[in-house]
Design a protein around this motif. Structure first.
Motif, mmCIF file in Angstrom:
data_model
loop_
_atom_site.group_PDB
_atom_site.id
_atom_site.type_symbol
_atom_site.label_atom_id
_atom_site.label_comp_id
_atom_site.label_asym_id
_atom_site.label_seq_id
_atom_site.Cartn_x
_atom_site.Cartn_y
_atom_site.Cartn_z
ATOM 1 N N LEU A 165 3.558 1.898 -3.487
ATOM 2 C CA LEU A 165 3.819 1.110 -4.385
ATOM 3 C C LEU A 165 4.858 0.152 -4.105
ATOM 4 O O LEU A 165 4.777 -0.939 -4.189
ATOM 5 C CB LEU A 165 3.634 1.650 -6.303
ATOM 6 N N LEU A 166 6.163 1.529 -3.814
ATOM 7 C CA LEU A 166 7.466 0.183 -2.994
ATOM 8 C C LEU A 166 7.105 -0.798 -2.283
ATOM 9 O O LEU A 166 7.547 -1.592 -1.862
ATOM 10 C CB LEU A 166 8.115 0.774 -2.716
ATOM 11 N N GLN A 167 5.932 0.065 -1.112
ATOM 12 C CA GLN A 167 5.955 -0.810 0.207
ATOM 13 C C GLN A 167 5.029 -1.946 -0.533
ATOM 14 O O GLN A 167 4.879 -3.616 0.293
ATOM 15 C CB GLN A 167 4.911 -0.124 1.310
ATOM 16 N N GLN A 168 4.338 -1.973 -1.323
ATOM 17 C CA GLN A 168 3.440 -3.197 -1.919
ATOM 18 C C GLN A 168 4.122 -4.003 -3.081
ATOM 19 O O GLN A 168 3.961 -5.584 -2.648
ATOM 20 C CB GLN A 168 2.223 -2.741 -2.266
ATOM 21 N N PRO B 26 -3.389 -20.750 9.058
ATOM 22 C CA PRO B 26 -3.010 -19.251 7.960
ATOM 23 C C PRO B 26 -3.213 -18.697 8.958
ATOM 24 O O PRO B 26 -2.451 -17.175 7.957
ATOM 25 C CB PRO B 26 -4.445 -19.273 7.679
ATOM 26 N N GLU B 27 -3.383 -18.790 10.545
ATOM 27 C CA GLU B 27 -3.367 -17.625 11.561
ATOM 28 C C GLU B 27 -1.695 -17.463 11.645
ATOM 29 O O GLU B 27 -1.082 -15.873 11.574
ATOM 30 C CB GLU B 27 -3.709 -17.576 12.961
ATOM 31 N N GLU B 28 -0.925 -18.713 11.676
ATOM 32 C CA GLU B 28 1.241 -18.805 11.697
ATOM 33 C C GLU B 28 1.031 -17.711 10.587
ATOM 34 O O GLU B 28 1.972 -17.039 10.869
ATOM 35 C CB GLU B 28 0.714 -20.281 12.462
ATOM 36 N N ARG B 29 0.814 -18.388 9.161
ATOM 37 C CA ARG B 29 1.330 -17.541 8.461
ATOM 38 C C ARG B 29 1.318 -16.360 7.782
ATOM 39 O O ARG B 29 1.687 -15.577 7.798
ATOM 40 C CB ARG B 29 0.570 -18.178 6.717
ATOM 41 N N ALA B 30 -0.266 -15.910 8.186
ATOM 42 C CA ALA B 30 0.197 -14.062 8.619
ATOM 43 C C ALA B 30 0.560 -13.359 9.588
ATOM 44 O O ALA B 30 0.885 -12.401 9.424
ATOM 45 C CB ALA B 30 -1.609 -14.243 9.365
ATOM 46 N N VAL B 31 1.022 -14.264 10.341
ATOM 47 C CA VAL B 31 1.513 -13.579 12.076
ATOM 48 C C VAL B 31 3.784 -13.831 11.497
ATOM 49 O O VAL B 31 3.529 -12.749 11.634
ATOM 50 C CB VAL B 31 1.696 -14.596 13.328
ATOM 51 N N LEU B 32 3.700 -14.468 10.681
ATOM 52 C CA LEU B 32 4.468 -14.899 10.519
ATOM 53 C C LEU B 32 5.223 -13.598 9.273
ATOM 54 O O LEU B 32 5.475 -12.667 8.602
ATOM 55 C CB LEU B 32 5.197 -16.445 9.682
ATOM 56 N N LEU B 33 4.417 -13.450 8.059
ATOM 57 C CA LEU B 33 4.583 -12.918 7.071
ATOM 58 C C LEU B 33 4.694 -10.798 7.843
ATOM 59 O O LEU B 33 5.470 -10.352 7.127
ATOM 60 C CB LEU B 33 3.406 -12.740 6.267
ATOM 61 N N GLU B 34 3.719 -10.603 8.473
ATOM 62 C CA GLU B 34 3.665 -9.212 9.357
ATOM 63 C C GLU B 34 5.119 -9.263 9.912
ATOM 64 O O GLU B 34 5.694 -8.377 9.817
ATOM 65 C CB GLU B 34 2.765 -9.648 10.250
ATOM 66 N N ALA B 35 5.793 -10.448 10.400
ATOM 67 C CA ALA B 35 7.118 -10.128 10.895
ATOM 68 C C ALA B 35 7.684 -9.964 9.987
ATOM 69 O O ALA B 35 8.584 -8.767 10.170
ATOM 70 C CB ALA B 35 7.203 -11.810 12.032
ATOM 71 N N LEU B 36 7.805 -10.180 9.007
ATOM 72 C CA LEU B 36 8.651 -10.245 8.627
ATOM 73 C C LEU B 36 8.843 -8.974 7.297
ATOM 74 O O LEU B 36 9.899 -8.695 6.703
ATOM 75 C CB LEU B 36 8.696 -12.085 6.969
ATOM 76 N N GLU B 37 7.385 -8.547 6.885
ATOM 77 C CA GLU B 37 7.520 -7.503 6.606
ATOM 78 C C GLU B 37 7.437 -6.177 7.090
ATOM 79 O O GLU B 37 8.601 -5.251 7.088
ATOM 80 C CB GLU B 37 5.613 -7.072 7.038
ATOM 81 N N LEU C 156 9.810 -6.809 9.496
ATOM 82 C CA LEU C 156 11.646 -6.669 9.462
ATOM 83 C C LEU C 156 12.339 -6.408 8.484
ATOM 84 O O LEU C 156 13.506 -5.062 8.920
ATOM 85 C CB LEU C 156 12.416 -8.925 9.630
ATOM 86 N N SER C 157 11.539 -6.202 7.327
ATOM 87 C CA SER C 157 12.095 -6.255 5.408
ATOM 88 C C SER C 157 12.115 -3.760 6.194
ATOM 89 O O SER C 157 13.086 -3.495 5.406
ATOM 90 C CB SER C 157 10.946 -6.246 4.609
ATOM 91 N N ARG C 158 11.019 -3.969 6.261
ATOM 92 C CA ARG C 158 10.927 -2.321 7.137
ATOM 93 C C ARG C 158 12.093 -1.692 7.569
ATOM 94 O O ARG C 158 12.375 -0.548 7.411
ATOM 95 C CB ARG C 158 9.812 -1.460 7.310
ATOM 96 N N ALA C 159 12.506 -2.885 9.137
ATOM 97 C CA ALA C 159 13.522 -2.155 9.933
ATOM 98 C C ALA C 159 15.235 -2.022 9.114
ATOM 99 O O ALA C 159 15.253 -1.094 8.595
ATOM 100 C CB ALA C 159 13.594 -3.035 10.924
ATOM 101 N N LEU C 160 15.061 -2.966 8.345
ATOM 102 C CA LEU C 160 16.193 -2.943 7.527
ATOM 103 C C LEU C 160 17.083 -2.397 6.788
ATOM 104 O O LEU C 160 17.836 -2.007 5.904
ATOM 105 C CB LEU C 160 16.595 -4.845 7.563
ATOM 106 N N ASP C 161 15.339 -1.689 6.434
ATOM 107 C CA ASP C 161 14.902 -0.593 5.098
ATOM 108 C C ASP C 161 16.245 -0.104 5.918
ATOM 109 O O ASP C 161 16.220 1.594 5.196
ATOM 110 C CB ASP C 161 13.976 -0.384 4.425
ATOM 111 N N THR C 162 15.979 1.260 6.608
ATOM 112 C CA THR C 162 16.445 2.276 7.420
ATOM 113 C C THR C 162 17.799 1.525 7.702
ATOM 114 O O THR C 162 18.933 3.036 7.878
ATOM 115 C CB THR C 162 16.292 1.856 9.272
ATOM 116 N N LEU C 163 18.419 0.818 7.291
ATOM 117 C CA LEU C 163 20.057 0.546 7.165
ATOM 118 C C LEU C 163 20.876 1.026 5.862
ATOM 119 O O LEU C 163 20.406 1.274 5.171
ATOM 120 C CB LEU C 163 20.801 -1.053 7.969
#
Length: 172
Positions: A74-77, A102-113, A115-122
């Motif tokens: 749930l937190l990930q969602q 739409p394809e660029e949006r999907a790629v950018l959104l995945e990259a943001l996610e 990065l968010s997961r990576a920063l959560d390890t700090l």
């Protein structure tokens, strides 16, 4: 005859875990989410993750374990939805001529996610320092004052943040 994806003892444990707790978990999720389809999705994902973890015999408190896994999902969602919403709001401010496909949006959104997961390890301070620098444009001295640490500590936090971002980019 096809082979089971895990030993027969694990298959029996998995069946027991599912039949004994699936209904309970679904009801618990329904109370929280108020959407049956979403609750069923989270419950299913919970059992998939538990099975893939491969430690069925080690589970001593099944409901506590299932609750922890479901909360993580749930937190990930919710984090993904927050990122998507912020991204959509940012895109709405762009002129139509520079709107991504739409394809660029999907790629950018995945990259943001990612990065968010990576920063959560700090640590909390390291993440705050990195975001204060990158998003707010604060200097190391300003960040040090805001966090109550030294400027050299802020440099260490920034190095940690950059390593995190590089690791996330390499994982892509």
């Amino acid at each position: 005859m096809s082979a089971l994806p895990f030993p027969s003892n694990d298959a029996a444990l998995a069946a027991s875990l599912f039949t004994g707790h699936q209904g309970w978990l679904l009801q618990r999720l329904l109370l929280r989410l108020r959407n049956r389809a979403e609750a069923e999705d989270v419950a299913s994902e919970t059992f998939v993750r538990v099975l893939h973890a491969g430690r069925l015999a080690a589970i001593r408190e099944p409901r506590a374990y299932l609750t922890t896994v479901a909360k993580s999902i749930l937190l990930q969602q919710w984090r993904r939805r927050d990122i998507e919403q912020a991204y959509i709001e940012t895109l709405a401010q762009l002129p139509d001529a520079v709107q991504p496909s739409p394809e660029e949006r999907a790629v950018l959104l995945e990259a943001l996610e990612r990065l968010s997961r990576a920063l959560d390890t700090l640590s909390v301070k390291a993440r705050r320092a990195f975001l204060m620098s990158q998003l707010d444009g604060l200097t190391y001295a300003q960040i040090a004052d805001a966090l109550g640490v030294s400027a050299s500590m802020v440099r260490q936090y920034m190095a940690q943040g950059l390593r995190c971002c590089l690791a996330a980019a390499d994982a892509a």
